[in-house]
Structure formats: structure tokens, C-alpha cells
Write an enzyme that holds these catalytic residues in place. Structure first.
Site, mmCIF file in Angstrom:
data_model
loop_
_atom_site.group_PDB
_atom_site.id
_atom_site.type_symbol
_atom_site.label_atom_id
_atom_site.label_comp_id
_atom_site.label_asym_id
_atom_site.label_seq_id
_atom_site.Cartn_x
_atom_site.Cartn_y
_atom_site.Cartn_z
ATOM 1 N NE ARG A 239 4.356 0.372 -6.687
ATOM 2 C CZ ARG A 239 4.644 0.714 -7.939
ATOM 3 N NH1 ARG A 239 4.240 1.862 -8.434
ATOM 4 N NH2 ARG A 239 5.330 -0.111 -8.713
ATOM 5 C CD GLU A 268 -2.658 1.474 -7.143
ATOM 6 O OE1 GLU A 268 -2.508 2.631 -6.721
ATOM 7 O OE2 GLU A 268 -2.067 1.020 -8.146
ATOM 8 C CG HIS A 286 -0.734 2.871 -10.772
ATOM 9 N ND1 HIS A 286 -0.421 2.088 -9.694
ATOM 10 C CD2 HIS A 286 0.458 3.173 -11.356
ATOM 11 C CE1 HIS A 286 0.888 1.918 -9.622
ATOM 12 N NE2 HIS A 286 1.447 2.578 -10.626
HETATM 13 C C1 8YV Z 1 3.163 0.425 -13.746
HETATM 14 C C2 8YV Z 1 4.604 1.649 -12.054
HETATM 15 O O1 8YV Z 1 2.234 0.799 -14.680
HETATM 16 O O2 8YV Z 1 6.596 0.961 -13.096
HETATM 17 C C3 8YV Z 1 6.005 1.171 -12.034
HETATM 18 O O3 8YV Z 1 6.551 0.985 -10.934
HETATM 19 O O4 8YV Z 1 4.090 2.039 -11.072
HETATM 20 C C4 8YV Z 1 3.835 1.690 -13.319
HETATM 21 O O5 8YV Z 1 4.639 2.128 -14.351
HETATM 22 C C5 8YV Z 1 2.477 -0.337 -12.658
HETATM 23 O O6 8YV Z 1 3.378 -0.810 -11.719
HETATM 24 C C6 8YV Z 1 1.690 -1.492 -13.223
HETATM 25 O O7 8YV Z 1 2.478 -2.558 -13.440
#
Ligand code: 8YV
Length: 332
Positions: A239, A268, A286
Site C-alpha cells: 500500500r 495515489e 496499482h
Molecule cells: C485492488 C488491492 O485492486 O486487494 C487489494 O487489497 O490492493 C487490489 O487488489 C485495489 O484495492 C482496488 O480495489
């Protein structure tokens, strides 16, 4: 009367249609960016919401949306959701674990390899028409096979990356995690637990996969980067906020580490300008979980949870990946 649910982000249309056979559905086919007040306004009178990792679900929203019973996310990370506040409000929260583990690990490994072998930097050079001759050190980078892989955060995705490194690329694997894995799993992965400083000092390729929380904010900042080898790479698929992006930009510019691969950023979709200005970083928006089958599986799982929480379908009353099942059965 059918319960009302909100699908806050655009998702596969057939999944939205399936929800329509159980609920009155309001959705967001244009994937418009809703502000928090707009999200609150749209949630009025709704019993459930399907979110991604992007919508902030906090105590203020819960207080303003008293009909809300279920928050079902298609992401595995849920730092956008105040889980204790949801539990206190009797709102069931689900996330989407497991279905994205292997796809995300594939991407983390690919980003680490692209970073080590300078793939995007060399492509930019070629596209700019600057390739005039072969030379012995043209974009010579670091080896991946046999190098020491450091995994910071050894959950499901961290383990899947370790497995790729150990079994596919003959990499000795070091990891740091609050809790140690069982000895049998460590042995299977060929992975050894070390303290965080040791990990930073010894890894040739550091891959960061820890969940974001106040405790992991800037877990890797200037002091940690200073411990890394000047030849090392850092890959962040966790993250934004786990790494101090400003400090990383300085370390990259001053070549205190060799290169970085980043799929996530503080604030972001904005990206720190210092990262955009250095060549030795691979930047992606991402997308670690973004294979079509996996994104479908993530959305399906969120929809299944939503139906189950609100008493619909085969899993009625038993949401498969609830984070706070203690709130079941839901308050009236
Ligand atoms: C998502 C992610 O695409 O699942 C997660 O925690 O970081 C990604 O797979 C992102 O969170 C968008 O919703």
C-alpha cells in the site's frame, strides 16, 4: 420488498445483473469518483454496499447511513474501512482474500524482475531512438536467480512470492513478519525469519507485502533505506504509505539503492514528483491483482458476500469471507 444495495465502483456488468435478481441495485457504470458526501447521499436507504479498496468507510459515514448492514469489498486490503467502527455499528464487513494471491504474487515477482533487469528504463531508451550500438554494460542490472530475496510481510501473498523465488529461481529467502511461520512452512519455502534491520541489510531484492495500518506507516523510510545495499532493489506492492515515497525518491536519485518497482503510492493516483523524475524506478498504476480472471473472482466474491449477509442465495446468513462475523445475525 427487495433490499437496496449500492455498487460503488464499475464492475463486471453480468455480476451487477445477477445482483439485480436479488436486490434493487444502484450502480456506478461510469466509475465516477464519488466524494464522501456523495457516497453518503447515495447510500441513504441502502442495506449494503459493494466497494473496492478505494472508498473510505468510517464512523462518520456509518452514523450518516443508519440503514447500512453490509460493506463488502472486492479488495483483500481493508485499510479504507474502519472495522471496529463497523463492528460497533453492527455492520458486517467482508474482504476478498485468497482469490488474488497467486495473480498478485506473479505481478510482484514480475515487477521485481523488471526492476532488477531495468526493463522499462531500457524500453524508454529504445523507443526514444537512442539505441545506436551494443555495449558491454548497456542496461546491465542485477541477477535475480540465486540472489537473496527479502520479503517484508509474510502473509499469503508474501509466501506465494517466496515460493516463486525459492523454487523457481533458486533464491535464498529471508523474511520479516510480526509472527514467525511454522517451522514446516519455513522449510517448505526455504525461508528464514530475520529481524527487520537484518532483512534490509541482507536482501538483494526486497519485496514489501505488509498490510497498511498506522503501525506500518513509513515502515520503510530514510533510516531503513540507508541500511540497504547500494546494489539492492525495493519492490512495493503493499500500500502507499508503507514506504516513505519522498525518502525513496532521494535514495533513488542518489543511487543509495539501485532501483525500485512501485505499484502503490502515497496519495495515489497522485505520484510523488521525485519518483517521476528518476530513471531507476518502474512505476505501475496499482494493478498487481489485475488479471481478468482474478478481477472477476474478486468481484464475484464480494457479490457472494453481499448476497449472503443480506439473506440471499445459497450462502444466505453465512458470508464466506466475513471480517467481523461476530455481528451476525445482523441487527434488525
Ligand atoms: C485492488 C488491492 O485492486 O486487494 C487489494 O487489497 O490492493 C487490489 O487488489 C485495489 O484495492 C482496488 O480495489
Amino acid at each position: 420488498m427487495k433490499p437496496r444495495v449500492l455498487v460503488a465502483r464499475a464492475v463486471f456488468p453480468d455480476i451487477v445483473e445477477r445482483l439485480r435478481s436479488h436486490f434493487v441495485v444502484h450502480d456506478n457504470p461510469g466509475d465516477d469518483a464519488w466524494s464522501q458526501p456523495e457516497l453518503i447521499a447515495r447510500l441513504q436507504g441502502h442495506a449494503g454496499v459493494l466497494v473496492a479498496g478505494t472508498e473510505r468507510i468510517d464512523a462518520a459515514l456509518l452514523a450518516a447511513c443508519p440503514t447500512l448492514r453490509a460493506v463488502c469489498s472486492m479488495a483483500v486490503g481493508y485499510n479504507n474501512i474502519d472495522l471496529p467502527a463497523c463492528t460497533a455499528a453492527g455492520v458486517l464487513v467482508s474482504n476478498a482474500p485468497d482469490v488474488l494471491t497467486e495473480t498478485t504474487a506473479d505481478f510482484g515477482f514480475a515487477l521485481m524482475m523488471a526492476t532488477a533487469r531495468r526493463i522499462t528504463e531500457s524500453e524508454h531508451f529504445l523507443r526514444a531512438g537512442r539505441w545506436t550500438h551494443w555495449s558491454y554494460d548497456l542496461f546491465a542490472g542485477a541477477d535475480v536467480h540465486g540472489a537473496t530475496l527479502g520479503v517484508l510481510g509474510m502473509g499469503r501473498i508474501g509466501q506465494a512470492i517466496a515460493r516463486r523465488g525459492a523454487l523457481g529461481f533458486g533464491m535464498p529467502v529471508l523474511y520479516h513478519n510480526r509472527s514467525r511461520l511454522d517451522a514446516a512452512i519455513e522449510q517448505q519455502l526455504g525461508a528464514s525469519w530475520v529481524g527487520k534491520d537484518q532483512l534490509l541489510q541482507r536482501a538483494d531484492h526486497l519485496v514489501i507485502v505488509v498490510p497498511y495500518s498506522p503501525a506500518s506507516h513509513h515502515l520503510v523510510g530514510a533510516a531503513e533505506l540507508a541500511l540497504m545495499k547500494p546494489t539492492a532493489t525495493l519492490t512495493n506492492i503493499a500500500r502507499g504509505g508503507v514506504v516513505d515515497d519522498a525518502a525513496l525518491a532521494v535514495a533513488l536519485r542518489e543511487r543509495r539503492i539501485a532501483a525500485a518497482g512501485l505499484d502503490v503510492f502515497e496519495g495515489e493516483p497522485a505520484v510523488h514528483p521525485g519518483l517521476l523524475g528518476v530513471p531507476n524506478v518502474v512505476l505501475t498504476p496499482h494493478i498487481a491483482s489485475a488479471s481478468l480472471p482474478t478481477r472477476r473472482a474478486m468481484a464475484e466474491l464480494a457479490a457472494r458476500n453481499l448476497m449472503a449477509v443480506l439473506g440471499q442465495g445459497a450462502d444466505a446468513g453465512r458470508p464466506p469471507t466475513a471480517l467481523n462475523p461476530e455481528v451476525l445475525p445482523l441487527r434488525a
